[in-house]
Structure formats: C-alpha cells, structure tokens
Design an enzyme around this catalytic site. Structure first.
Site, PDB file in Angstrom:
ATOM      1  N   GLN A 116      24.359  42.393  24.578  1.00 25.09           N
ATOM      2  CA  GLN A 116      25.521  42.210  23.578  1.00 25.09           C
ATOM      3  C   GLN A 116      25.631  40.882  23.044  1.00 25.09           C
ATOM      4  OE1 GLN A 116      28.921  44.010  25.552  1.00 25.09           O
ATOM      5  NE2 GLN A 116      28.052  45.956  25.534  1.00 25.09           N
ATOM      6  N   HIS A 125      29.764  42.113  27.440  1.00 27.54           N
ATOM      7  CA  HIS A 125      30.933  41.924  27.455  1.00 27.54           C
ATOM      8  C   HIS A 125      31.445  40.149  27.148  1.00 27.54           C
ATOM      9  CE1 HIS A 125      32.841  45.815  29.355  1.00 27.54           C
ATOM     10  NE2 HIS A 125      31.620  46.010  28.360  1.00 27.54           N
ATOM     11  N   GLU A 139      42.592  49.792  23.150  1.00 20.30           N
ATOM     12  CA  GLU A 139      43.992  49.198  23.071  1.00 20.30           C
ATOM     13  C   GLU A 139      44.219  48.358  21.774  1.00 20.30           C
ATOM     14  OE1 GLU A 139      44.885  48.715  28.019  1.00 20.30           O
ATOM     15  OE2 GLU A 139      44.785  46.687  26.542  1.00 20.30           O
ATOM     16  N   TYR A 191      47.775  41.675  30.578  1.00 19.26           N
ATOM     17  CA  TYR A 191      47.456  42.732  29.633  1.00 19.26           C
ATOM     18  C   TYR A 191      46.941  43.715  30.665  1.00 19.26           C
ATOM     19  CZ  TYR A 191      49.571  40.508  25.995  1.00 19.26           C
ATOM     20  OH  TYR A 191      50.607  39.730  25.171  1.00 19.26           O
ATOM     21  N   TYR A 223      33.695  55.507  33.766  1.00 21.19           N
ATOM     22  CA  TYR A 223      32.694  56.024  32.820  1.00 21.19           C
ATOM     23  C   TYR A 223      32.186  57.562  33.602  1.00 21.19           C
ATOM     24  CZ  TYR A 223      32.292  52.605  29.242  1.00 21.19           C
ATOM     25  OH  TYR A 223      32.536  51.763  28.269  1.00 21.19           O
TER      26      TYR A 223
END
Length: 388
Positions: A92, A157, A255, A265, A276
């Site tokens: 990513q 990520h 979110e 958070y 998953y």
C-alpha cells in the site's frame, strides 16, 4: 454524555441497515443538473490532490509510480515535476498525499507524504517538503521533516494524509501498519511510537509547544491524537475549523471522527469492527467507554462498511451541497455525501455509483468551488463535478 447519547442514535440508524448499506447496488450517478467532466486521463493510481492558489494548475501524486504531476485544469495537460524523493511502492506504499503551504507562492513549499525504505528494506511513513517552482516543474531543496517511528518490515497501513489546520499547523495521519494484537498493548494504544496516530508539526517540521504530549515522559512529542487504525482522510471544516478524519476499520467498523487534542479514538480496544472472516467483535463498543472518543459516524460489523479515503467539505455553486462532507469510497466504488450539522451526520444518496470507480481523493477547488475526484486505478481519470 452528549457525545455518547448522539452516537447511540447514529448506531440505531446503522443497525437498521440505512447507514452501512446506502448505495449498495444503486445505479445512481449524479443528480439532475450536475455533470462529471473529465479534466485529464491516464493517471496511474492517483492519491493526493493539491491546488495552486491563483493558478489553473493542481498537483497530483501517483502512488505506484512515485510521479508528481502538474495538471492544468483548463486544458488537462500533464507535466511531470522533477526533484521528487524516492519512494517504496510495495503493498500500500508509494507517493501518497500532497499539501501546499497556505501562503504559497510567498512560502513556496509543497508538502508530501510517502513511504520509503532503509537499506535493509524496512519502511515507514515520511513527511517532507520542497520548494515548488511550477513554471520550471521542479521541486528543490527537498527535506525530510519526519519519519514515523518505527521502521518495519511490512508494507500496509501507512495512512496517510497531510493538511494544514485552521491553526496553520501541519497535521499528518499515520496508520497502525496492520498489527493484529487486538488489545491494550496494541501499537495504536502505545504513545511511545507514531503508529495509529495523527501527528502535528510547525510548518518547518518542529514540534509545537502546545502539542498534548510534549510534557509526557515516554510519549512521542508529535502525537496529537491516537488509537487510529488506518486514517486515509483528513480535512478542515471551513466554518468551525475542526479537523475531521476518515478511518478504515477491520471488518467494517469504518469511521468518521472529529479530532481533539490528546484524544484516544479507541482502536483496537473499542471499535464497531469485527475480525476479518468472523462475526467476532473487536474490543468494546466505543459508546460504552467514557475514557475514549467515539466516532461521529460509523459502519458496524455486518453492514458492508464504507472503506473511506480522501474527504473534503463543499463550498461551491451547487446550493443543495453547501457545507456537505464528501468522502471517497474505495471498495464500494462511489462518492459518499454527508449532511453535517455540528457533529450530527446524515448520509445522503451515493454519487458516481454507476461507474465502478474506487474513489481515492476528493477536493474542493479554490474560487470555483468545483469538486475534483481522483479515481484509484492504473489508468485513471481526474474528473470535476460541476453544474451542467
């Protein structure tokens, strides 16, 4: 109490299937009187958009190629910019977001986020800036302002968005790098590293004196908020100055958050996501944890989710969209529209839902207020939504 009570109301809507499934299977494209005009084509996995003030051009990042491109909004011509740092585009990673200094061109800085590797192949999210000369198509005097700690042998990520806040400081989102130890010892709950955080800097990369953890021993000074999973959207509310964030959950649990200094958070000790491949909840429901800040909007496990990317508030010529929040949906392949009243959020009809586009970035252009949408694909268009 007000926040927790509000989230329970939103949760009731999501549990009823309205929030999480809106747009699923829909043929909705655009409302009457609105058109999607192609600005340019054949971009390669564009990630970030940044408009040059007082100029017809904008900067586009290409994640996989590491190319930085100037696009003329009037004729669609593309010009590659020289002087871009080397990136690691495995997984990513790659060249990610871009932001222009608010005083450009007097302060000619272009800020970039990207993943880059050490000699042994470990990578992390970087923030850097260089002097942009759009006429010469060059980025010079590039300097790395921050490399998120730690470097890791994994490629997922990274985050990663960068914006200037209403306080004219730089905010950077960093992902949790997909650690799976779902408990209080998770990296996103550990203030001694930068993972799963929103970081805050002065424009030169130094640490603001009023960052919430500068006087906390063993906490990283740049941290502004923590307990995030993979935050891929950041934007500033044009009236309140509040910083809004979009974040990927695990299985669903996506979110929308309003970021507060020092806020936790919740990821992964409190989330609406499941693991998953299962219906097994991760952690506690956020509304049950008074020590954490719950999302203002979410998609619970089993709803189908809303894998979110870039986001922006609208301030343009389409009157019924004024003040609305637009968020790119990746796997759902549409542009989400949300009516915002304070922190009361209502999802409206999906846009561009008939085109099978993964929406990676969305930004409102200065002056015209038109909405620019970047599609995440190997040969992708940049489109502009405007009145017909």
């Amino acid at each position: 109490m007000k926040r927790r009570r509000y989230v329970s109301v939103v949760g009731a809507a999501a549990f009823g299937g309205t929030a999480g499934c809106l747009g699923s299977g829909s043929d909705t494209a655009l409302p009457a009187g609105v058109v999607a005009e192609t600005v340019t084509e054949e971009l390669s996995n564009p990630w970030g958009l940044a408009f040059l003030p007082g100029d017809s051009r904008l900067v586009v990042t290409e994640r996989d190629t590491g190319r930085l491109v100037l696009v003329d909004r009037e004729d669609g011509t593309q010009t590659a910019i020289d002087g871009v740092p080397s990136v690691d585009s495995a997984g990513q990673g790659g060249l990610l977001d871009a932001a222009i200094h608010p005083d450009f061109p007097a302060e000619p800085w272009l800020y970039l986020t990207y993943s880059a590797a050490t000699g042994d192949g470990r990578t992390t999210t970087h923030l850097g800036r260089g002097r942009l000369d759009p006429d010469a198509a060059t980025l010079s005097a590039f300097d790395v302002l921050h490399a998120a700690e730690p470097f890791l042998d994994r490629v997922n990520h990274y985050g990663s968005r960068v914006v200037f806040g209403a306080d004219r400081l730089v905010y950077l989102s960093v992902g949790d790098r997909q650690f799976k130890d779902f408990g209080p010892d998770h990296v996103a709950q550990d203030l001694s590293n930068d993972l799963g955080t929103i970081l805050r800097f002065e424009p030169d990369g130094s640490i603001p004196d009023d960052n919430p953890f500068v006087d906390t021993s063993e906490a990283r000074d740049p941290i502004y908020s923590y307990g995030h999973r993979n935050p891929q959207g950041l934007t500033v509310h044009p009236e309140t100055g509040a910083l809004w964030e979009s974040e990927h959950g695990e299985r669903d649990g996506d979110e929308l958050n309003v970021i507060e200094a020092g806020g936790n958070y919740g990821w992964p000790v409190a989330t609406y996501a499941c693991e998953y491949g299962t219906d097994q909840p991760i952690g506690d429901p956020p509304a049950e944890r008074a020590d954490l800040i719950p999302p203002v909007y979410y998609w619970e496990c089993g709803s189908g989710g809303f894998p979110p990317a870039g986001m922006t508030f609208y301030d343009g010529p389409i009157s019924e969209w004024q003040g609305d929040l637009f968020v790119g949906n990746l796997a759902g392949t549409y542009l989400g529209r949300f009516v915002v009243d304070g922190t009361d959020v209502t999802e409206r009809e999906p846009l561009l839902a008939d085109r099978d586009w993964r929406i990676r970035a969305v930004e409102t252009a200065p002056k015209t207020g038109h909405l620019y949408v970047a599609v995440d694909a190997g040969s992708a268009p940049l489109v502009r939504l405007q009145p017909e």
